[in-house]
Design an enzyme around this catalytic site. Structure first.
Site, PDB file in Angstrom:
ATOM      1  N   HIS A  23      14.377  -2.912   0.974  1.00 27.27           N
ATOM      2  CA  HIS A  23      14.119  -1.974   2.072  1.00 27.27           C
ATOM      3  C   HIS A  23      15.402  -1.254   2.479  1.00 27.27           C
ATOM      4  O   HIS A  23      15.416  -0.028   2.656  1.00 27.27           O
ATOM      5  CB  HIS A  23      13.545  -2.717   3.282  1.00 27.27           C
ATOM      6  CG  HIS A  23      12.053  -2.782   3.289  1.00 27.27           C
ATOM      7  ND1 HIS A  23      11.284  -1.867   3.968  1.00 27.27           N
ATOM      8  CD2 HIS A  23      11.184  -3.639   2.700  1.00 27.27           C
ATOM      9  CE1 HIS A  23      10.000  -2.160   3.798  1.00 27.27           C
ATOM     10  NE2 HIS A  23       9.917  -3.243   3.044  1.00 27.27           N
ATOM     11  N   ARG A  24      16.492  -2.010   2.615  1.00 26.02           N
ATOM     12  CA  ARG A  24      17.751  -1.404   3.028  1.00 26.02           C
ATOM     13  C   ARG A  24      18.241  -0.400   1.992  1.00 26.02           C
ATOM     14  O   ARG A  24      18.757   0.662   2.334  1.00 26.02           O
ATOM     15  CB  ARG A  24      18.808  -2.485   3.231  1.00 26.02           C
ATOM     16  CG  ARG A  24      18.628  -3.302   4.507  1.00 26.02           C
ATOM     17  CD  ARG A  24      19.661  -4.392   4.572  1.00 26.02           C
ATOM     18  NE  ARG A  24      19.568  -5.159   5.806  1.00 26.02           N
ATOM     19  CZ  ARG A  24      20.093  -6.368   5.960  1.00 26.02           C
ATOM     20  NH1 ARG A  24      20.729  -6.945   4.958  1.00 26.02           N
ATOM     21  NH2 ARG A  24      19.972  -6.996   7.107  1.00 26.02           N
TER      22      ARG A  24
ATOM     23  N   SER B 271       0.817  -1.212   0.000  1.00 24.79           N
ATOM     24  CA  SER B 271       0.000   0.000   0.000  1.00 24.79           C
ATOM     25  C   SER B 271       0.849   1.259   0.000  1.00 24.79           C
ATOM     26  O   SER B 271       0.345   2.352  -0.250  1.00 24.79           O
ATOM     27  CB  SER B 271      -0.903   0.010   1.238  1.00 24.79           C
ATOM     28  OG  SER B 271      -0.118   0.042   2.426  1.00 24.79           O
ATOM     29  N   GLY B 272       2.144   1.124   0.302  1.00 25.68           N
ATOM     30  CA  GLY B 272       3.025   2.279   0.417  1.00 25.68           C
ATOM     31  C   GLY B 272       3.251   2.714   1.849  1.00 25.68           C
ATOM     32  O   GLY B 272       3.808   3.787   2.089  1.00 25.68           O
TER      33      GLY B 272
ATOM     34  N   ARG C 216      16.756   1.634   0.047  1.00 24.90           N
ATOM     35  CA  ARG C 216      16.126   2.957  -0.075  1.00 24.90           C
ATOM     36  C   ARG C 216      16.250   3.793   1.197  1.00 24.90           C
ATOM     37  O   ARG C 216      15.791   4.923   1.238  1.00 24.90           O
ATOM     38  CB  ARG C 216      14.660   2.806  -0.461  1.00 24.90           C
ATOM     39  CG  ARG C 216      13.753   2.219   0.606  1.00 24.90           C
ATOM     40  CD  ARG C 216      12.305   2.262   0.139  1.00 24.90           C
ATOM     41  NE  ARG C 216      11.411   1.812   1.187  1.00 24.90           N
ATOM     42  CZ  ARG C 216      10.523   0.843   1.036  1.00 24.90           C
ATOM     43  NH1 ARG C 216      10.424   0.217  -0.120  1.00 24.90           N
ATOM     44  NH2 ARG C 216       9.713   0.510   2.015  1.00 24.90           N
TER      45      ARG C 216
ATOM     46  N   ASP D  21       9.487  -1.123  11.749  1.00 27.19           N
ATOM     47  CA  ASP D  21       8.792  -1.732  10.615  1.00 27.19           C
ATOM     48  C   ASP D  21       9.023  -3.246  10.665  1.00 27.19           C
ATOM     49  O   ASP D  21      10.126  -3.705  10.362  1.00 27.19           O
ATOM     50  CB  ASP D  21       9.333  -1.142   9.315  1.00 27.19           C
ATOM     51  CG  ASP D  21       8.472  -1.454   8.104  1.00 27.19           C
ATOM     52  OD1 ASP D  21       7.459  -2.172   8.266  1.00 27.19           O
ATOM     53  OD2 ASP D  21       8.795  -0.997   7.004  1.00 27.19           O
TER      54      ASP D  21
END
Length: 402
Positions: free
Chosen positions: A271-272, A233-234, A274, A302
């Site tokens: 994830h890492r 979903s962001g 960005r 998160d």
């Protein structure tokens, strides 16, 4: 020192000529922006754009008193065709100082990309920092304290630049941060205001005049925020964006490692990749001690759904008999209560991410339904302790509590 924003848009302006995107279609009225250009006390022009004289007239200003034109954008040094009354524009070499007859002192600030930044001190002692589009200060030569009165920069595209200014003391609690070089990558209107406010910044329309050192009411940043959303979903990107303009963020990944699962490793790597380089990463589900640290930097967790998975593992809550007989239920409730209490008591800035649950198909197994129910209870308990709760749907963020 007075600063008039003759333009506040990206180099191509907003809307971009011929662009059919939704952001450009909505860039009407005050959201229509010429390329960024600043007029300082009527004597110094930082960047010059086509139609500068008309833009100044619309703002109730004149260019007749301009004694120096400095280029910041990464454009040809000759710039656009200038009104005949303006002096020829120049670009100061990095680190070079310039003093005007008006008493303004200017220093060229090195940036990490094309273009030149400028630090301006007015005759009254007011201090302005202006950075070109898509640029942040070069870390090895970043300006330090005391804080500038006014920072005008590309907050939307380079929040890490603002984070660096805060880290070095060049931007402080009293610094007025104004976003310019605004482009169509962020929807105009309320969404842009919300994102900038989360960074402690604001935008002004073309023609606005600012006073360096004037107090501006910027919405207080919520100390605790919960970001909810479904898969893809962001929600994680929204959580990261909320802290991108702050230095030294501690990123807590609760997912851990899964041996032999290449697809999971790819997700973790994405994830890492960005996260800003100045952030630190900690992989743990032991959240209470982290929340208890009074002197810690902002904390991003998160996500809580994976924390719950670990908590249910530790409590033996997947076992139907152990759950129905009571011990697992009691232990999980105690863990959830302890986490909620830690969120209530924390002095750290916190952004936590969790999956919204209960909107889809009812799980087929008792264990799945148990997890769904407990995640709903956990989300409600943490939301009750947060000043702000957000819901992300299809990349769009909706405030549930602000």
């Amino acid at each position: 020192m007075y600063v008039t924003l003759l333009g506040t848009g990206a180099p191509a302006g907003l809307p971009r000529p011929g662009c059919p995107c939704a952001a450009c279609a909505r860039a009407l009225g005050d959201e229509a922006r010429a390329a960024t250009s600043l007029l300082v006390d009527g004597v110094l022009l930082l960047d010059v754009t086509p139609g500068a004289a008309l833009a100044a007239a619309r703002a109730g200003q004149s260019l007749h008193g301009v004694r120096q034109v400095l280029l910041g954008h990464a454009q040809e040094d000759r710039g656009p065709e200038l009104p005949t009354e303006l002096p020829a524009p120049v670009r100061l070499p990095d680190g070079r100082d310039l003093t005007l007859l008006s008493g303004h002192r200017v220093r060229a600030v090195p940036v990490d990309g094309p273009g030149t930044g400028y630090a301006v001190t007015g005759p009254d002692g007011g201090r302005l920092l202006y950075l070109p589009p898509g640029a942040a200060p070069a870390r090895e030569n970043a300006p330090g304290g005391p804080p500038f009165d006014l920072c005008v920069l590309d907050v939307a595209a380079r929040p890490d630049g603002l984070a660096l200014l805060r880290e070095t003391g060049a931007a402080g609690l009293t610094t007025d941060v104004v976003a310019v070089h605004l482009d169509h990558d962020v929807p105009p209107g309320q969404e842009r205001r919300r994102r900038l406010a989360a960074a402690g910044a604001r935008a002004e329309p073309d023609g606005a005049t600012l006073v360096a050192g004037d107090y501006q009411l910027v919405p207080d940043l919520p100390r605790r925020t919960l970001v909810l959303g479904g898969a893809r979903s962001g929600k994680s990107a929204e959580a990261e964006r909320r802290l991108a303009a702050f230095p030294g963020v501690e990123y807590v990944a609760t997912g851990g490692r899964r041996e032999g699962d290449a697809e999971w490793a790819e997700r973790v790597a994405a994830h890492r990749g960005r996260r800003p380089p100045g952030w630190t990463t900690r992989e743990t589900c032991d959240l209470v001690p982290l929340l208890a640290r009074e002197d810690g930097p902002p904390l991003l967790i998160d996500c809580l759904a994976l924390w719950l998975t670990d908590a249910m593992d530790a409590a033996g809550a997947w076992d139907g008999e152990r759950w129905s007989s009571g011990p697992a239920r009691a232990e999980l409730a105690a863990r959830t209560s302890a986490l909620a209490a830690a969120v209530r008591a924390t002095r750290r800035t916190l952004v936590a991410v969790s999956n919204e649950t209960g909107s889809g198909v009812v799980p087929a197994t008792p264990a799945g339904r148990r997890f769904r129910d407990e995640l709903g209870r956990l989300n409600a308990a943490i939301a009750a302790e947060c000043e702000q709760v957000l819901l992300t749907v299809a990349g769009t963020t909706l405030p549930l509590r602000a």
